[in-house]
Design an enzyme around this catalytic site. Sequence first.
Site, PDB file in Angstrom:
ATOM      1  N   ASP A 146      45.707  31.281  37.516  1.00  0.00           N
ATOM      2  CA  ASP A 146      45.320  30.736  36.200  1.00  0.00           C
ATOM      3  C   ASP A 146      44.127  29.769  36.205  1.00  0.00           C
ATOM      4  O   ASP A 146      44.019  28.912  37.090  1.00  0.00           O
ATOM      5  CB  ASP A 146      46.473  29.911  35.600  1.00  0.00           C
ATOM      6  CG  ASP A 146      47.812  30.569  35.706  1.00  0.00           C
ATOM      7  OD1 ASP A 146      47.880  31.735  36.110  1.00  0.00           O
ATOM      8  OD2 ASP A 146      48.793  29.901  35.389  1.00  0.00           O
ATOM      9  N   GLU A 175      54.674  31.489  29.366  1.00  0.00           N
ATOM     10  CA  GLU A 175      53.908  30.600  30.244  1.00  0.00           C
ATOM     11  C   GLU A 175      52.607  30.189  29.549  1.00  0.00           C
ATOM     12  O   GLU A 175      52.178  30.791  28.565  1.00  0.00           O
ATOM     13  CB  GLU A 175      53.577  31.324  31.562  1.00  0.00           C
ATOM     14  CG  GLU A 175      54.815  31.714  32.359  1.00  0.00           C
ATOM     15  CD  GLU A 175      54.501  32.300  33.732  1.00  0.00           C
ATOM     16  OE1 GLU A 175      55.169  31.905  34.699  1.00  0.00           O
ATOM     17  OE2 GLU A 175      53.612  33.163  33.849  1.00  0.00           O
TER      18      GLU A 175
END
Length: 501
Positions: A36, A214
């Site tokens: 990420d 998420e």
Amino acid sequence: MHLADSEKVASLPETQQVAAKRPQLHFTPQKNWINDPNGLFFDGTQYHLYFQHNPYGVGHGYMSWGHAVSTDLVNWTELPIAILHGDVADIFSGSIVVDHGNASGLGDGKVPPVIALYTAAAKDDTNQSQAIAYSLDGGSTFTKYERNPVLDRGSKNFRDPKVFRYESAQGSYWVMVAVEAIERRVLFYRSENLIDWTELSSFGPQAATGGIWECPDLFQLPISGTEELKWVLIVSLNPGGVAGGSGTQYFVGEFDGTTFTPDQNHDAWDSFAYDSLSQGDWLDWGRDFYAGVSFHGMSVHRQILIAWMSNWDYARELPHDGWRGSMSAARQLDLVAAMDGKFEIRQHFLGLPATGTMPPQTVSGEDRIELGSPTLLELTVAGNSSEQSVLSLHRSDDSLISEIRIDSALLQHHRTAGKVEHDLYASTQRMPLPSGLDELRVRVLLDHGSIEILAADGRCSLTDQLAGEAAPAYGTLRLAEGKNATFSVLPLAVKTLEVNA
Ligand code: FRU
């Protein structure tokens, strides 16, 4: 002596030539694993990209925050690791804000502290809590706050804090969005000083819940052509994404400083119980656009988002060349009103360095298009036939890399297995197109290892890795009978190749 990029590549030893096939318009780490994007912020001069990073290998582990900077969102310079994992906790995803007023008290009275809020993820999986680290040198080096964590719910799956400044006539304060991942809930907290946090509300489960939630984000976007702004809540989920595995949905609505209220309420559904093409609002319809978040420090009229260009279905098992994973191209976002009264996110590529345009050409029937690498291909297809138009992308030995099929209702991207053996990799992604368009405009960004398709002027986005592939050597455009199209090919300037000894 000044060598052209191609000459530089040719003169390298063979192992380094492989490295020269790196994406040129996308961030990749010099070596090892990334996932990420974290802590995206603009400091007035430079864009900072931090990222989930394993300093020691090409697998997910020892999670730390790597760091890179750019002035154009295309050419990135990688800097030393910003926040290193500890003995008991990894540094999971999170965000950065600049504490101009030094409300945290962590400043030195000279420069505003740059504050990273991240998830301290216990290595033994017993707890995830929110922690902070602060930087007094503009975001290069960080000190972990000595009284961490700052927010602990005693949960094993409470993570991914994204913090922004909420400003209103009633006052302004910091707001954090984070997830209780397993519960499919986004939690909202408030703080005056970034250290003490009070719970405000929560959102979900709603809409796609076929996987854990998420990396949430909450920001305002301008409605194109008006002075109005609306709030958008981004929620990544894995699995249960529209194309399988990891995906990103969004909700448009209002945030009153306490509660997020979507314009439409949805029941919660899982990935098996719904027709994914007719339900849900997806930020992207491809396999590889996950955990995308926006930059702190931008005006609402210039919201920019970058995502991780991979999918947990196979990310850990893709072929690698000493580094594994890349970021998507940066996209600027706004909203447009769709026909049914809903608002849709529209995306535009940013900062692409053009080297000259081939004049637009009109084709009908079948045509071969020389591409070169990397390339932005712009295609305008008359939208008056239900038959498919097909753009196939080929390697220089003529073999097929992937194929885009377009009819008036649907754009499909089929990618072949290529060098990837994983069962879930070769696949066909489907993206519904807005109805009633006179013509469909499609932009296709091709780099080594990826394809990003923005259709209908950016209202529809489909991002797929083409793992291990050099950018296509040529394409073939085959049009349905009676259709015509114009296309232009924009070769893009590649950055100076950085090759590690
Ligand atoms: C999303 C994610 C986050 C977590 C990070 C760990 O891809 O699972 O929820 O913070 O990756 O690397």
